[in-house]
Scaffold this motif. Structure first.
Motif, PDB file in Angstrom:
ATOM      1  N   GLU A 142      -8.769 -10.517  -7.859  1.00  0.00           N
ATOM      2  CA  GLU A 142      -9.265  -9.278  -8.464  1.00  0.00           C
ATOM      3  C   GLU A 142     -10.569  -9.526  -9.208  1.00  0.00           C
ATOM      4  OE1 GLU A 142      -5.938  -8.189 -10.838  1.00  0.00           O
ATOM      5  OE2 GLU A 142      -4.830  -7.273  -9.159  1.00  0.00           O
ATOM      6  N   HIS A 143     -10.681 -10.680  -9.843  1.00  0.00           N
ATOM      7  CA  HIS A 143     -11.907 -11.044 -10.559  1.00  0.00           C
ATOM      8  C   HIS A 143     -13.085 -11.134  -9.598  1.00  0.00           C
ATOM      9  CE1 HIS A 143     -14.396 -12.889 -13.633  1.00  0.00           C
ATOM     10  NE2 HIS A 143     -14.628 -13.925 -12.838  1.00  0.00           N
ATOM     11  N   VAL A 144     -12.856 -11.729  -8.440  1.00  0.00           N
ATOM     12  CA  VAL A 144     -13.921 -11.832  -7.429  1.00  0.00           C
ATOM     13  C   VAL A 144     -14.323 -10.452  -6.936  1.00  0.00           C
ATOM     14  CG1 VAL A 144     -14.460 -12.647  -5.091  1.00  0.00           C
ATOM     15  CG2 VAL A 144     -13.316 -14.166  -6.707  1.00  0.00           C
ATOM     16  N   TRP A 145     -13.343  -9.597  -6.705  1.00  0.00           N
ATOM     17  CA  TRP A 145     -13.657  -8.267  -6.192  1.00  0.00           C
ATOM     18  C   TRP A 145     -14.445  -7.423  -7.191  1.00  0.00           C
ATOM     19  CZ3 TRP A 145     -14.151  -6.136  -1.745  1.00  0.00           C
ATOM     20  CH2 TRP A 145     -13.492  -6.660  -0.651  1.00  0.00           C
ATOM     21  N   ARG A 146     -14.294  -7.715  -8.466  1.00  0.00           N
ATOM     22  CA  ARG A 146     -15.096  -6.982  -9.449  1.00  0.00           C
ATOM     23  C   ARG A 146     -16.571  -7.368  -9.373  1.00  0.00           C
ATOM     24  NH1 ARG A 146     -10.283  -7.314 -12.646  1.00  0.00           N
ATOM     25  NH2 ARG A 146     -10.857  -9.363 -13.469  1.00  0.00           N
ATOM     26  N   ASN A 147     -16.872  -8.422  -8.664  1.00  0.00           N
ATOM     27  CA  ASN A 147     -18.265  -8.860  -8.498  1.00  0.00           C
ATOM     28  C   ASN A 147     -18.768  -8.612  -7.086  1.00  0.00           C
ATOM     29  OD1 ASN A 147     -19.155 -10.482 -11.084  1.00  0.00           O
ATOM     30  ND2 ASN A 147     -17.004 -11.008 -10.712  1.00  0.00           N
ATOM     31  N   ARG A 148     -18.176  -7.643  -6.407  1.00  0.00           N
ATOM     32  CA  ARG A 148     -18.573  -7.350  -5.031  1.00  0.00           C
ATOM     33  C   ARG A 148     -19.929  -6.644  -4.986  1.00  0.00           C
ATOM     34  NH1 ARG A 148     -14.882  -3.770  -6.711  1.00  0.00           N
ATOM     35  NH2 ARG A 148     -15.208  -1.543  -6.358  1.00  0.00           N
ATOM     36  N   SER A 149     -20.595  -6.810  -3.877  1.00  0.00           N
ATOM     37  CA  SER A 149     -21.879  -6.154  -3.654  1.00  0.00           C
ATOM     38  C   SER A 149     -22.116  -6.094  -2.155  1.00  0.00           C
ATOM     39  CB  SER A 149     -23.011  -6.925  -4.343  1.00  0.00           C
ATOM     40  OG  SER A 149     -24.250  -6.308  -4.110  1.00  0.00           O
ATOM     41  N   PHE A 150     -22.725  -5.011  -1.696  1.00  0.00           N
ATOM     42  CA  PHE A 150     -22.972  -4.844  -0.263  1.00  0.00           C
ATOM     43  C   PHE A 150     -24.473  -4.949   0.004  1.00  0.00           C
ATOM     44  CE2 PHE A 150     -23.353  -2.919   3.852  1.00  0.00           C
ATOM     45  CZ  PHE A 150     -22.157  -3.226   4.484  1.00  0.00           C
ATOM     46  N   PRO A 151     -24.885  -5.874   0.889  1.00  0.00           N
ATOM     47  CA  PRO A 151     -26.321  -6.011   1.185  1.00  0.00           C
ATOM     48  C   PRO A 151     -26.841  -4.785   1.927  1.00  0.00           C
ATOM     49  CG  PRO A 151     -25.011  -7.374   2.669  1.00  0.00           C
ATOM     50  CD  PRO A 151     -24.060  -6.831   1.654  1.00  0.00           C
ATOM     51  N   PRO A 152     -27.902  -4.167   1.459  1.00  0.00           N
ATOM     52  CA  PRO A 152     -28.403  -2.936   2.088  1.00  0.00           C
ATOM     53  C   PRO A 152     -28.809  -3.129   3.541  1.00  0.00           C
ATOM     54  CG  PRO A 152     -29.947  -3.759   0.441  1.00  0.00           C
ATOM     55  CD  PRO A 152     -28.694  -4.531   0.263  1.00  0.00           C
ATOM     56  N   GLU A 153     -29.231  -4.349   3.911  1.00  0.00           N
ATOM     57  CA  GLU A 153     -29.640  -4.563   5.298  1.00  0.00           C
ATOM     58  C   GLU A 153     -28.460  -4.575   6.264  1.00  0.00           C
ATOM     59  OE1 GLU A 153     -29.878  -8.693   3.262  1.00  0.00           O
ATOM     60  OE2 GLU A 153     -30.027  -6.557   2.758  1.00  0.00           O
ATOM     61  N   ALA A 154     -27.231  -4.542   5.718  1.00  0.00           N
ATOM     62  CA  ALA A 154     -26.043  -4.541   6.579  1.00  0.00           C
ATOM     63  C   ALA A 154     -25.411  -3.158   6.669  1.00  0.00           C
ATOM     64  CB  ALA A 154     -25.021  -5.542   6.050  1.00  0.00           C
ATOM     65  N   MET A 155     -26.114  -2.131   6.191  1.00  0.00           N
ATOM     66  CA  MET A 155     -25.581  -0.777   6.259  1.00  0.00           C
ATOM     67  C   MET A 155     -25.255  -0.400   7.696  1.00  0.00           C
ATOM     68  SD  MET A 155     -25.127   0.582   3.377  1.00  0.00           S
ATOM     69  CE  MET A 155     -24.855   2.226   4.016  1.00  0.00           C
TER      70      MET A 155
END
Length: 298
Positions: free
Chosen positions: A169-182
């Motif tokens: 859960e701690h890792v998931w709170r630091n999630r981010s999606f790279p815009p180039e992978a939209m």
């Protein structure tokens, strides 16, 4: 005045000393099998609980009517030594009678369950299984299966699972999606090692998405999560490994225009901009522009 000890007295003293040492040694040796047996019980309990979780997750198909629903539930169940399901109770409902009945039926179909190892001597075993479902599939919450009646054999396993769940859960709170992978959707898996202080020791990509930016994002999620929650006192080793599986979904923002979707899009943009602020990447304005250019023709 010095007192000289005769040879017979010296012999008696040496005999007493040897007897004392023998008693101490026998005591130490007597304690070792107990410790070894406890360790074996713990190992067997951990392996069996993992087998149970895998077995339950293998029966995850829900009715067609569930395809538009998602949510959480919690099941309490009891099995005996032969793997027979003695009872099951939904202690946290899905909010749908139909889905509740479907989840109960899943546990009915799952029997016989894997039998407990001989090192565990109880006649019955009680567990609590937190569940998450989406569409027609459900799964156990990672590291969520726990014994509802604590025993020494399960104490270490439950403590370690609770810690791994907290780390996930701690890792998931630091999630981010790279815009180039939209527009892309893929799964990744990262295994990493943490020491007793919560320091990250190493990382490894064990399941690739097949797309370099998403692989990099998966590793970055873990690296941004330092420091991690410290392992519990029950942890036997100084280094602990954790595997986190993650799904990157860049397709959910490919939506047609509407006020509701515009609000959702703006909220997602703001959230991602905050997360990406920790690392080098496009500015908020550039990110906003990139996302809107992608979604404009949806």
């Amino acid at each position: 005045m010095a007192v000289e000890i005769s040879s017979p007295m010296r012999a008696k003293q040496r005999m007493r000393m040897k007897l004392l040492l023998s008693v101490v040694l026998l005591g130490l040796l007597a304690g070792r099998p107990t410790l070894a047996q406890t360790d074996l019980q713990i190992e067997r309990a951990i392996a069996w609980k993992a087998a149970l979780a895998k077995h339950i997750a293998g029966n995850k198909l829900l009715p067609v009517e569930a395809r538009e629903q998602s949510g959480n539930a919690k099941m309490s169940f009891v099995i005996n030594r032969s793997g027979k399901l003695m009872s099951r109770t939904l202690i946290a409902s899905t909010g749908s009678r139909q889905l509740d009945a479907a989840l109960l039926a899943v546990f009915d179909r799952a029997q016989p369950f894997p039998e407990p190892p001989s090192e565990l001597t109880e006649d019955e075993f009680s567990f609590i299984a937190p569940l998450v479902f989406s569409g027609r599939h459900f799964d156990l919450v990672p590291y969520g299966l726990a014994a509802s009646v604590p025993t020494p054999a399960f104490a270490v396993s439950d403590a370690m699972d609770a810690w791994r769940k907290a780390v996930t859960e701690h890792v998931w709170r630091n999630r981010s999606f790279p815009p180039e992978a939209m527009g892309q959707r893929a799964d990744a898996g990262v295994t990493f090692v943490v020491d007793r202080s919560g320091k990250l020791v190493s990382t490894a990509l064990v399941e690739s998405t097949g797309f370099a930016p998403l692989d990099a994002a998966a590793l970055a999620m873990v690296e941004r999560s330092v420091p991690f929650p410290k392992p519990p006192a029950e942890a036997k080793d100084d280094l602990q490994s954790v595997t986190v599986l993650m799904t990157f979904d860049g397709t959910r923002l490919n939506l047609g225009p509407s006020p509701e979707r515009e609000k959702l899009l703006q909220s997602w943009i703001e959230d991602q901009a905050k997360l990406n602020a920790k690392s080098s990447g496009p500015s908020d304005a550039k990110l906003n522009s990139m996302l809107r250019s992608i979604c404009r023709g949806c």
